[in-house]
Design a protein around this motif. Structure first.
Motif, short mmCIF file in Angstrom:
data_model
loop_
_atom_site.label_atom_id
_atom_site.label_comp_id
_atom_site.label_asym_id
_atom_site.label_seq_id
_atom_site.Cartn_x
_atom_site.Cartn_y
_atom_site.Cartn_z
N LEU A 96 -6.98 6.90 -1.84
CA LEU A 96 -8.13 6.56 -1.00
C LEU A 96 -7.78 6.63 0.48
N ALA A 97 -6.61 6.10 0.84
CA ALA A 97 -6.21 6.12 2.25
C ALA A 97 -6.04 7.54 2.75
N ALA A 98 -5.42 8.41 1.96
CA ALA A 98 -5.23 9.79 2.37
C ALA A 98 -6.56 10.52 2.47
N HIS A 148 -8.30 14.91 -6.67
CA HIS A 148 -7.77 13.84 -5.83
C HIS A 148 -6.30 14.15 -5.57
N LEU A 149 -5.64 13.32 -4.78
CA LEU A 149 -4.27 13.58 -4.38
C LEU A 149 -3.28 12.73 -5.16
N ALA A 150 -2.21 13.38 -5.61
CA ALA A 150 -1.05 12.62 -6.09
C ALA A 150 -0.37 12.00 -4.88
N ALA A 184 1.00 13.51 4.83
CA ALA A 184 0.37 14.80 5.10
C ALA A 184 -1.00 14.63 5.75
N ALA A 185 -1.72 13.56 5.39
CA ALA A 185 -3.05 13.34 5.96
C ALA A 185 -2.98 12.67 7.33
N GLN A 189 2.04 6.56 7.58
CA GLN A 189 0.65 6.12 7.48
C GLN A 189 0.37 4.97 8.44
N GLU A 190 1.23 3.96 8.46
CA GLU A 190 0.98 2.79 9.30
C GLU A 190 1.11 3.15 10.78
N THR A 191 1.99 4.11 11.10
CA THR A 191 2.10 4.55 12.49
C THR A 191 0.80 5.22 12.93
N ALA A 192 0.24 6.07 12.08
CA ALA A 192 -1.02 6.74 12.42
C ALA A 192 -2.16 5.74 12.55
#
Length: 651
Positions: free
Chosen positions: A264-266, A246-248, A581-582, A516-519
């Motif tokens: 989870l979001a990434a 999983h991702l840090a 990054a995601a 994240q919120e922009t994407a």
């Protein structure tokens, strides 16, 4: 926290390096080599011919590698030109290669010194200003060694130094260099008794598909490749289950502790790169879930998170619990196998069961750590997460032959009706959604980027999107608000409107741009048919990516973009960060409009009609377990160029 916005951060978890632009590690701030949150080396200062090299260039050559170029003018140089070039390549996993090149027409004899030191401090202590003094060194093998109650670390050099002075922490050489000649010294930093030195996550092949982007805008391929590299660098293994990756959340500050909502979001945004990250993330978090009875039953625990100046801190465990079934349902659409779905379904069912348990006789999901029942604060974005979880979860349960789907749909319909009536603030300009609703029915009126989650409805069967909490008129009004100058900074979406009294362009929930919120806003606006608003935010965040060397931080200042300006860094932002990054993966797949339904053997394409970036070709994605490629023309027409056998184009 010490500022890190100008630092060069190399990541290959559990290792990382934090370096200033000149390359000399002086022990200031957070500089150093780290493993698992422990600073192994804080000082690594090079002197050549009695002088500090003059820094010329610095940059990342990979997620885990930093290259520094500097020059030295030796005392015997006849003019002003430097005659020695120094190249330093620093690897996050604990090595540094120093290469000296003689560009003068005469032979040189170069004395070289490297001053080393460490405090073996914990990153948390460094962040709070609690790092101690340098530890005393001892000569060890071909280098130096330090020890404390926190452990021991050594630095060895190849070739071995001519002198090693423990009292000064110095390694010394003297190298003869002919004209045009060069010499290389390799330093290796090792924490004793820690086992293998290879980055455990990054070394695992096949976690992410080798995605590429080509087309009219060459910057998008650089951005996509950088993002995939950063995602690999942030991979960590579940300690007792090393197959589960999983991702840090990000480096340097959030490379260790749990961040389930961000993980989870990434993983959800990265689904076009394959489902392996989703599986590892879901498995790791399922093991943390409360499975017993009581108010915490089904909860995936998570830390509390600051929510800005208007609201108390929020429980990320609530968010993670609602994201869990959504990720499982959408991963199944992208190609998660039936066996993996069945394995994770019980944990998703427990998450979904919390909805009626926590709502009780009410309709809204309130925030809390699991023991705050009905009647608490109901946040706007939590209602969006809950509504999406109910609809996608219901379809997942139906598809797997499990009960509960009709009840979830019924509750989602009640929530939808109540939200449209009771969460909307009417005003002469058309109104807006409230940020939250208190237990006594008062609405918290401020406008922030959290409202973008209302546009994220989730992927259902056949490439359809789930209905949203807002009706068409309310969605259109929200789209105009998000695209207004008060919210759209020109570099992305502000986390709080610039018209709010508490606006602060550096406030991480009070005005800074959060990638994240922009994407999420771009994807939601595009799905709702608001292409102009989506395109403005998209162009802004892609321009910001160029300003950050295509390695987006988790956030940056919400200062208004000007004609010749650049995005302003936030001094404490993680870079790289998992969600940042995601996010470009989500942005690029939004442009191409890929909506898969692997169980049905179909994929639907809904590209942005205006083709904001011109022609765009995405190759090396993964749908239904096979490579997938899609092309969008300058006219906004999409076609599949590579897909799994039997995968049909949906209507």
């Amino acid at each position: 926290m010490p500022p890190v916005h100008t630092a060069l951060i190399g990541v290959a978890l559990p290792h990382l390096t934090v370096s200033p632009e000149h390359g000399q590690l002086t022990g200031a701030g957070v500089e150093g080599f780290y493993r698992a949150g422990r600073r192994l080396l804080s000082r690594c200062r090079l002197r050549v011919a009695g002088r500090d090299p003059v820094a010329s260039q610095a940059g990342m050559t990979g997620a885990d590698r930093t290259r520094f170029v500097s020059t030295v003018r030796t005392p015997s140089a006849p003019g002003p030109d430097p005659d020695v070039m120094v190249e330093r390549v620093r690897h996050a996993e604990g090595t540094e290669r120093l290469t000296l090149r003689n560009f003068s027409p005469r032979p040189l004899r170069l004395p070289v010194e490297v001053a080393l030191g460490t405090d073996l401090a914990d990153l948390g202590a460094i962040a709070s200003g609690g790092a101690g003094p340098d530890l005393p060194a001892s000569v060890h093998d071909a280098g130096l060694r330090w020890a404390s109650a926190a452990g021991s670390v050594s630095v060895t050099a190849t070739p071995a130094p001519a002198d090693a002075l423990a009292s000064a922490g110095l390694l010394r050489w003297e190298f003869p260099l002919p004209p045009g000649g060069e010499v290389t010294v390799e330093l290796r930093v090792r924490q004793e008794g820690t086992g293998p030195v290879r980055p455990p996550g990054r070394a695992t092949p096949g976690v992410f598909a080798p995605a590429r982007a080509t087309g009219d805008d060459p910057a998008v391929d650089t951005l996509l490749r950088t993002c995939v590299e950063d995602l690999r660098a942030l991979l960590v293994r579940a300690p007792a289950h090393p197959a589960d990756l999983h991702l840090a959340a990000g480096a340097p500050w959030r490379a260790g502790g749990p961040a389930p909502a961000e993980a989870l979001a990434a993983a959800r945004m990265a689904l076009p790169l394959g489902t392996r990250l989703a599986v590892g993330t879901l498995r790791a978090l399922a093991r943390t879930q409360y499975t017993g009875p009581g108010p915490r039953g089904g909860l995936i625990p998570g830390p509390r998170r600051d929510a800005g100046p208007h609201l108390p801190p929020g429980c990320t465990g609530t968010e993670a619990t609602l994201l869990f079934p959504v990720l499982l349902a959408e991963a199944r659409r992208w190609g998660l196998t039936d066996r993996e779905t069945e394995e994770l379904l019980p944990a998703a069912e427990r998450c979904l069961q919390r909805l009626p348990d926590t709502v009780g006789d009410g309709v809204y999901v309130t925030d809390g750590t699991g023991d705050a029942g009905p009647g608490g604060l109901a946040r706007c974005e939590i209602q969006a997460h809950a509504h999406r979880a109910a609809l996608l979860g219901a379809e997942l349960l139906d598809a797997c032959g499990r009960p509960g789907g009709p009840g979830l749909r019924e509750w989602a319909e009640r929530l939808r009706g109540a939200f449209r009536r009771e969460f909307w603030i009417e005003d002469p300009s058309g109104g807006r959604p409230a940020a939250a609703r208190t237990a006594d029915g008062r609405l918290v009126p401020h406008l922030g980027a959290a409202a973008a989650h209302l546009l994220d409805t989730g992927l259902l069967a056949g490439g359809a999107l789930a209905p949203g909490l807002l009706d068409a008129a309310q969605t259109g009004r929200l789209a105009r608000l998000l695209a207004s100058p008060a919210m759209d900074s020109g570099w992305g979406l502000r986390s709080l409107s610039a018209r709010e009294a508490e606006y602060n362009p550096f406030g991480h929930r009070a005005g800074a741009v959060r990638v994240q919120e922009t994407a999420v806003a771009v994807a939601g606006l595009a799905a709702a048919g608001h292409e102009r608003e989506a395109t403005s935010l998209l162009r802004g965040v892609l321009a910001a990516a160029g300003g950050f060397g295509h390695r987006l931080p988790e956030m940056y200042a919400g200062e208004q973009r000007t004609g010749h300006g650049a995005p302003v860094p936030h001094p404490a932002a993680c870079r790289p960060a998992a969600t940042a990054a995601a996010a470009p993966v989500l942005l690029l797949t939004t442009l191409t409009g890929v909506r898969p339904d692997a169980p049905a053997g179909t994929v639907t394409l809904r590209p942005l009609p205006g083709a904001p970036l011109g022609e765009l070709v995405l190759t090396g994605l993964r749908v239904a377990g096979a490579p997938f490629s899609v092309r969008v023309s300058r006219l906004g027409l999409a076609m599949v160029e590579e897909a799994a056998d039997g995968l049909q184009l949906g209507v």
